[in-house]
Design a protein around this motif. Sequence first.
Motif, PDB file in Angstrom:
ATOM      1  N   SER A  81      91.258  41.477 110.723  1.00 35.24           N
ATOM      2  CA  SER A  81      92.086  40.826 109.712  1.00 35.24           C
ATOM      3  C   SER A  81      93.028  39.811 110.348  1.00 35.24           C
ATOM      4  CB  SER A  81      92.880  41.882 108.938  1.00 35.24           C
ATOM      5  OG  SER A  81      93.961  41.303 108.267  1.00 35.24           O
ATOM      6  N   ALA A  82      93.682  40.192 111.444  1.00 33.88           N
ATOM      7  CA  ALA A  82      94.624  39.294 112.122  1.00 33.88           C
ATOM      8  C   ALA A  82      93.898  38.143 112.804  1.00 33.88           C
ATOM      9  CB  ALA A  82      95.440  40.071 113.143  1.00 33.88           C
ATOM     10  N   LEU A  83      92.743  38.460 113.379  1.00 35.59           N
ATOM     11  CA  LEU A  83      91.998  37.474 114.151  1.00 35.59           C
ATOM     12  C   LEU A  83      91.426  36.369 113.259  1.00 35.59           C
ATOM     13  CD1 LEU A  83      91.476  37.522 117.169  1.00 35.59           C
ATOM     14  CD2 LEU A  83      89.298  38.633 116.748  1.00 35.59           C
ATOM     15  N   LEU A  84      90.966  36.738 112.060  1.00 34.46           N
ATOM     16  CA  LEU A  84      90.262  35.778 111.216  1.00 34.46           C
ATOM     17  C   LEU A  84      91.044  35.392 109.962  1.00 34.46           C
ATOM     18  CD1 LEU A  84      86.671  37.328 111.365  1.00 34.46           C
ATOM     19  CD2 LEU A  84      87.675  35.625 112.882  1.00 34.46           C
ATOM     20  N   GLY A  85      92.185  36.021 109.722  1.00 32.82           N
ATOM     21  CA  GLY A  85      92.961  35.683 108.533  1.00 32.82           C
ATOM     22  C   GLY A  85      92.317  36.140 107.243  1.00 32.82           C
ATOM     23  N   ILE A  86      91.597  37.267 107.311  1.00 29.24           N
ATOM     24  CA  ILE A  86      90.952  37.784 106.098  1.00 29.24           C
ATOM     25  C   ILE A  86      91.529  39.158 105.777  1.00 29.24           C
ATOM     26  CG2 ILE A  86      88.825  36.499 106.449  1.00 29.24           C
ATOM     27  CD1 ILE A  86      87.581  39.028 107.602  1.00 29.24           C
ATOM     28  N   GLY A  87      91.250  39.648 104.571  1.00 22.79           N
ATOM     29  CA  GLY A  87      91.733  40.967 104.177  1.00 22.79           C
ATOM     30  C   GLY A  87      90.969  42.067 104.877  1.00 22.79           C
ATOM     31  N   SER A  88      89.754  41.729 105.304  1.00 21.17           N
ATOM     32  CA  SER A  88      88.948  42.669 106.071  1.00 21.17           C
ATOM     33  C   SER A  88      88.525  43.883 105.252  1.00 21.17           C
ATOM     34  CB  SER A  88      89.733  43.124 107.305  1.00 21.17           C
ATOM     35  OG  SER A  88      88.893  43.562 108.298  1.00 21.17           O
ATOM     36  N   GLY A  89      88.396  43.698 103.943  1.00 18.25           N
ATOM     37  CA  GLY A  89      87.890  44.768 103.096  1.00 18.25           C
ATOM     38  C   GLY A  89      86.489  45.186 103.520  1.00 18.25           C
ATOM     39  N   VAL A  90      85.756  44.201 104.076  1.00 16.60           N
ATOM     40  CA  VAL A  90      84.389  44.448 104.533  1.00 16.60           C
ATOM     41  C   VAL A  90      84.325  45.610 105.524  1.00 16.60           C
ATOM     42  CG1 VAL A  90      82.361  43.329 105.443  1.00 16.60           C
ATOM     43  CG2 VAL A  90      84.200  41.958 104.500  1.00 16.60           C
ATOM     44  N   LEU A  91      85.341  45.699 106.393  1.00 18.46           N
ATOM     45  CA  LEU A  91      85.340  46.761 107.391  1.00 18.46           C
ATOM     46  C   LEU A  91      86.036  48.022 106.882  1.00 18.46           C
ATOM     47  CD1 LEU A  91      86.065  44.700 110.601  1.00 18.46           C
ATOM     48  CD2 LEU A  91      83.904  45.595 109.785  1.00 18.46           C
ATOM     49  N   LYS A  92      86.892  47.837 105.857  1.00 16.80           N
ATOM     50  CA  LYS A  92      87.577  49.014 105.327  1.00 16.80           C
ATOM     51  C   LYS A  92      86.622  49.837 104.474  1.00 16.80           C
ATOM     52  CE  LYS A  92      92.331  47.503 105.557  1.00 16.80           C
ATOM     53  NZ  LYS A  92      92.778  46.128 105.414  1.00 16.80           N
ATOM     54  N   VAL A  93      85.667  49.164 103.838  1.00 14.66           N
ATOM     55  CA  VAL A  93      84.728  49.884 102.978  1.00 14.66           C
ATOM     56  C   VAL A  93      83.944  50.956 103.743  1.00 14.66           C
ATOM     57  CG1 VAL A  93      82.634  49.632 101.609  1.00 14.66           C
ATOM     58  CG2 VAL A  93      84.568  48.121 101.205  1.00 14.66           C
ATOM     59  N   PRO A  94      83.297  50.621 104.882  1.00  9.10           N
ATOM     60  CA  PRO A  94      82.594  51.694 105.592  1.00  9.10           C
ATOM     61  C   PRO A  94      83.540  52.779 106.081  1.00  9.10           C
ATOM     62  CG  PRO A  94      82.478  49.633 106.821  1.00  9.10           C
ATOM     63  CD  PRO A  94      83.044  49.314 105.492  1.00  9.10           C
ATOM     64  N   ALA A  95      84.770  52.398 106.464  1.00  9.80           N
ATOM     65  CA  ALA A  95      85.722  53.406 106.929  1.00  9.80           C
ATOM     66  C   ALA A  95      86.045  54.380 105.807  1.00  9.80           C
ATOM     67  CB  ALA A  95      86.993  52.735 107.426  1.00  9.80           C
ATOM     68  N   MET A  96      86.262  53.827 104.606  1.00 11.96           N
ATOM     69  CA  MET A  96      86.620  54.659 103.463  1.00 11.96           C
ATOM     70  C   MET A  96      85.433  55.484 102.980  1.00 11.96           C
ATOM     71  SD  MET A  96      89.763  54.124 102.315  1.00 11.96           S
ATOM     72  CE  MET A  96      91.101  52.981 102.234  1.00 11.96           C
ATOM     73  N   ASP A  97      84.240  54.857 102.948  1.00 12.66           N
ATOM     74  CA  ASP A  97      83.066  55.523 102.375  1.00 12.66           C
ATOM     75  C   ASP A  97      82.480  56.557 103.321  1.00 12.66           C
ATOM     76  OD1 ASP A  97      83.440  53.903 100.283  1.00 12.66           O
ATOM     77  OD2 ASP A  97      81.477  52.958 100.297  1.00 12.66           O
ATOM     78  N   THR A  98      82.204  56.140 104.580  1.00  9.46           N
ATOM     79  CA  THR A  98      81.453  57.025 105.451  1.00  9.46           C
ATOM     80  C   THR A  98      82.351  57.979 106.228  1.00  9.46           C
ATOM     81  OG1 THR A  98      81.376  55.302 107.113  1.00  9.46           O
ATOM     82  CG2 THR A  98      79.472  55.485 105.688  1.00  9.46           C
ATOM     83  N   ALA A  99      83.551  57.532 106.632  1.00  9.50           N
ATOM     84  CA  ALA A  99      84.413  58.441 107.397  1.00  9.50           C
ATOM     85  C   ALA A  99      85.236  59.324 106.464  1.00  9.50           C
ATOM     86  CB  ALA A  99      85.311  57.650 108.330  1.00  9.50           C
ATOM     87  N   LEU A 100      86.048  58.702 105.598  1.00 17.37           N
ATOM     88  CA  LEU A 100      86.971  59.500 104.789  1.00 17.37           C
ATOM     89  C   LEU A 100      86.310  60.103 103.554  1.00 17.37           C
ATOM     90  CD1 LEU A 100      89.924  56.953 104.953  1.00 17.37           C
ATOM     91  CD2 LEU A 100      89.680  58.994 106.322  1.00 17.37           C
ATOM     92  N   ARG A 101      85.155  59.545 103.171  1.00 16.56           N
ATOM     93  CA  ARG A 101      84.374  60.036 102.018  1.00 16.56           C
ATOM     94  C   ARG A 101      85.202  60.074 100.729  1.00 16.56           C
ATOM     95  NH1 ARG A 101      79.760  62.126 102.322  1.00 16.56           N
ATOM     96  NH2 ARG A 101      78.628  62.022 104.270  1.00 16.56           N
ATOM     97  N   LEU A 102      85.775  58.918 100.394  1.00 17.07           N
ATOM     98  CA  LEU A 102      86.584  58.830  99.181  1.00 17.07           C
ATOM     99  C   LEU A 102      85.743  58.323  98.027  1.00 17.07           C
ATOM    100  CD1 LEU A 102      89.764  57.108 100.627  1.00 17.07           C
ATOM    101  CD2 LEU A 102      89.470  59.518 100.079  1.00 17.07           C
ATOM    102  N   PRO A 103      86.132  58.657  96.795  1.00 15.93           N
ATOM    103  CA  PRO A 103      85.475  58.051  95.628  1.00 15.93           C
ATOM    104  C   PRO A 103      85.718  56.529  95.644  1.00 15.93           C
ATOM    105  CG  PRO A 103      86.877  59.883  94.984  1.00 15.93           C
ATOM    106  CD  PRO A 103      87.148  59.638  96.425  1.00 15.93           C
TER     107      PRO A 103
END
Lengths: 104, 286
Positions: free
Chosen positions: B175-197
């Motif tokens: 996010s800091a490096l590219l100036g993006i929200g980085s939701g792209v990387l948060k999605v796998p973290a939330m889905d596969t690691a934390l297993r949230l709805p």
Amino acid sequence: MSSRRTKPVRIESLLAGVLNVGTWLASIVIAAGLVLSLFHERRSIPTGAQVVTAGIGLFILLPILRVILMLTIFVKERDYKFAAAAAVVLLIIFAGFALGTLSK
Amino acid sequence: MNIGTELWLFAVSLGASALGGMLGMASGIFIVPVLTTCGHLEIRSAIGASIVSVIACSCGSAAPFLKGRFTNVRLAIVLETATTAGALSGVLLVGVIRASYLFFIFGMILLLSAYQMLAKRRDPALGPIQPLTGRSMARRLDSSYPDRALGRDIAYRVERLPMGMILMYGAGLISALLGIGSGVLKVPAMDTALRLPIKVSSATSNFMICVTAAASAGAYFVRGDIVAPIAGPVALGSVVGAILGARFLMSISNDRIRLLFVVVLVALAALMFHSAFGPDLLGRTA
């Protein structure tokens, strides 16, 4: 346990209100600055660019305000583990500012 | 800065943000490629402008999710210790990394987004909640959210927190490096690691984006990397675009729109790779 059902809702509506008002305020300041820079280039004080910069600063302060609010709420609820997490986040953000000043 | 440029920046950001908002994506992923390739801006000015618009969109869209009780604020503050630490590392890296590498990483992130758009997300199977065991900190993150289809609250647990924290650190860095929200990387973290709805993970990730971005934006702001005449119109355009995008929110299950976005993302990735490897740009890398 019963208190947990009511309290989080209060936190959440408070945060929602602050973020909403803050977004509007910062947007209006930026818009005012842009209009100013179109019509009174360089002659007005403050200049348009300065007003726009202030609006951008407001946008950067808004999430910081959100973390400070959460810190206060967690401390008030004696929820010290989460208060500590909020404090760490604040410190890291301030470290970011320090880093920016150092590497200027 | 003349009227034309200001209007152009405003319009482009409005379009990018509305486009992103329709699919629930952050606008930054479109703004940086458009500013650098069409606007011929230096990539670091584009990143500085984009990070402000990322904050604006995240703050501006948080309220409905908070009021709907989809956002897990406790989980957010815990994960933010990792995302902001990642953002700080990104600020350190961006000073030394070559611009061509930034273009390359951006291209890879665009391809990853395209892949995620093709692969549909599914809610992890929510088994019966086990009785409470030790590890009080992690268990206090468990919560519930209202499901409109079922008409009742669905309880969920937060799993594999350490793994989630590591992935969040990476998301903050990008996010800091590219100036993006980085939701792209948060999605796998939330889905596969934390297993949230999905609803909880989208709302919580969106809520976290502004704080993550503030850590890097603060540094860029004091350093003077955020150019007001560029960042101002971009931030304002993004906010207006996000409001419009939410109005015309389309169903993500619409396969034709998804395919269109995949094409757009792959095309932007190609542009970024061209900027990374293109012979005419090699001289511009710092």
